[in-house]
Design an enzyme around this catalytic site. Structure first.
Site, short mmCIF file in Angstrom:
data_model
loop_
_atom_site.label_atom_id
_atom_site.label_comp_id
_atom_site.label_asym_id
_atom_site.label_seq_id
_atom_site.Cartn_x
_atom_site.Cartn_y
_atom_site.Cartn_z
N LYS A 172 -0.34 -15.12 -10.79
CA LYS A 172 -1.02 -13.82 -10.89
C LYS A 172 -0.24 -12.87 -11.78
O LYS A 172 -0.83 -12.13 -12.59
CB LYS A 172 -1.18 -13.22 -9.49
CG LYS A 172 -1.80 -11.82 -9.45
CD LYS A 172 -3.25 -11.81 -9.87
CE LYS A 172 -3.85 -10.42 -9.95
NZ LYS A 172 -3.89 -9.69 -8.68
N LYS A 240 2.84 -0.68 -11.22
CA LYS A 240 3.48 -1.42 -10.13
C LYS A 240 3.55 -2.90 -10.44
O LYS A 240 4.58 -3.55 -10.23
CB LYS A 240 2.70 -1.17 -8.83
CG LYS A 240 3.24 -1.88 -7.60
CD LYS A 240 2.63 -3.26 -7.35
CE LYS A 240 1.16 -3.18 -7.02
NZ LYS A 240 0.61 -4.53 -6.65
#
Length: 300
Positions: A172, A240
């Site tokens: 991911k 983030k």
């Protein structure tokens, strides 16, 4: 597997994913620190639990899709976390995008009590979360993955078992890094073209059938042209994720030039107060510096 399913984290991605589970016939026990987010699920018959601990006590499998590593650690292994009440044989599906090393630590803590864990982040954005067409990228033991295929099929249309625990998150982060770096390149290209006097719609039309085309081009440019920055994924979340990518690379000894440089562009956008806007709003940083507006194609 039969039985109720726990779902913790009902934000922009988690909310529609949980609704698709209900639509597929699963009975849910849900929790979110913002109780207003539980209302659509409660309206569909889901039970509400006050803590992650209470969720795990009522179910055999618990899905976690929160925003940060720290939140995942709290929900899974904190004072009122899943680990406090889950019985041996319970399965935790961590579908949040968090630090892969932290995920492995959490899995070890759970395993000591006979609780299995998968890391199963998703890709596709809020649109595919709503339509149930997400890609689910799974790391973990094959026998545990097999016990959760029914859940994955209700939330997505592709499931990739990419390796042992932590591998789903690693994959991911690779994918997200490409999208985030490409988004900055898309914004730069659009501003450059408009500054050169090109029509922004024409830039989009030409590039999308030429060698500069990409998923980020198709995702971001229509939003830029329409000025629609309602978030599918916020600049804060992109920042983030890039923090996760660069920290992960440091642990592995891998240089990441573009991820580090483009992260500073996201930080510039955050400094401008664009935190909660869609990632495509990154174009505003370049518009300001170049003195043009892409939406209208005119100099400011």
């Amino acid at each position: 597997m039969a039985g109720k399913v726990g779902f913790i984290g009902l934000g922009a991605m988690g909310g529609p994913m949980a609704l698709n589970l209900v639509k597929a016939g699963f009975k849910l026990v849900v929790h979110d620190i913002d109780q207003t987010k539980t209302a659509p699920l409660r309206a569909k018959g889901a039970e509400l639990a006050g803590t992650a601990e209470a969720v795990a006590a009522a179910v055999d499998r618990t899905i976690v899709i929160v925003e940060t590593t720290e939140q995942a650690e709290s929900v899974i292994a904190g004072e009122r976390g899943i680990i406090k009440s889950a019985k041996a044989g319970h399965i935790v599906l961590c579908m949040a995008t968090i630090d892969p090393f932290a995920a492995r630590t959490l899995a070890d803590q759970l395993a000591a009590q006979g609780i299995a864990m998968l890391d199963a982040p998703v890709s596709g954005g809020t649109g595919r979360a709503q339509s149930g067409e997400l890609s689910v990228i799974v790391g973990g033991a094959a026998d545990v993955v097999a016990k959760c295929e029914d859940l994955f099929k209700a939330m997505g249309n592709r499931t990739f078992h990419v390796g042992p625990l932590g591998s789903g998150l690693a994959m991911k982060l690779v994918n997200n890094m490409l999208v985030q770096v490409n988004t900055v390149a898309v914004a730069e290209a659009m501003v450059l073209g408009v500054k050169a006097g090109l029509d922004p719609q024409m830039i989009y039309d030409v590039v999308r059938v030429s060698t500069g085309a990409s998923a980020a081009w198709e995702l971001r440019v229509p939003r830029i042209l329409s000025g629609d920055f309602v978030p599918g994924g916020t600049i804060d979340i992109s920042y983030k994720d890039q923090e996760l990518e660069t920290a992960f690379a440091k642990r592995l000894g891998v240089p990441l030039l573009l991820a580090n440089v483009t992260q500073q562009v996201y930080q510039m956008a955050r400094a401008k107060g664009l935190n909660k806007q869609d990632g495509s709003a990154i174009v505003k940083v370049f518009e300001q510096m170049a003195g043009v507006t892409v939406k209208k194609g005119t100099k400011e």
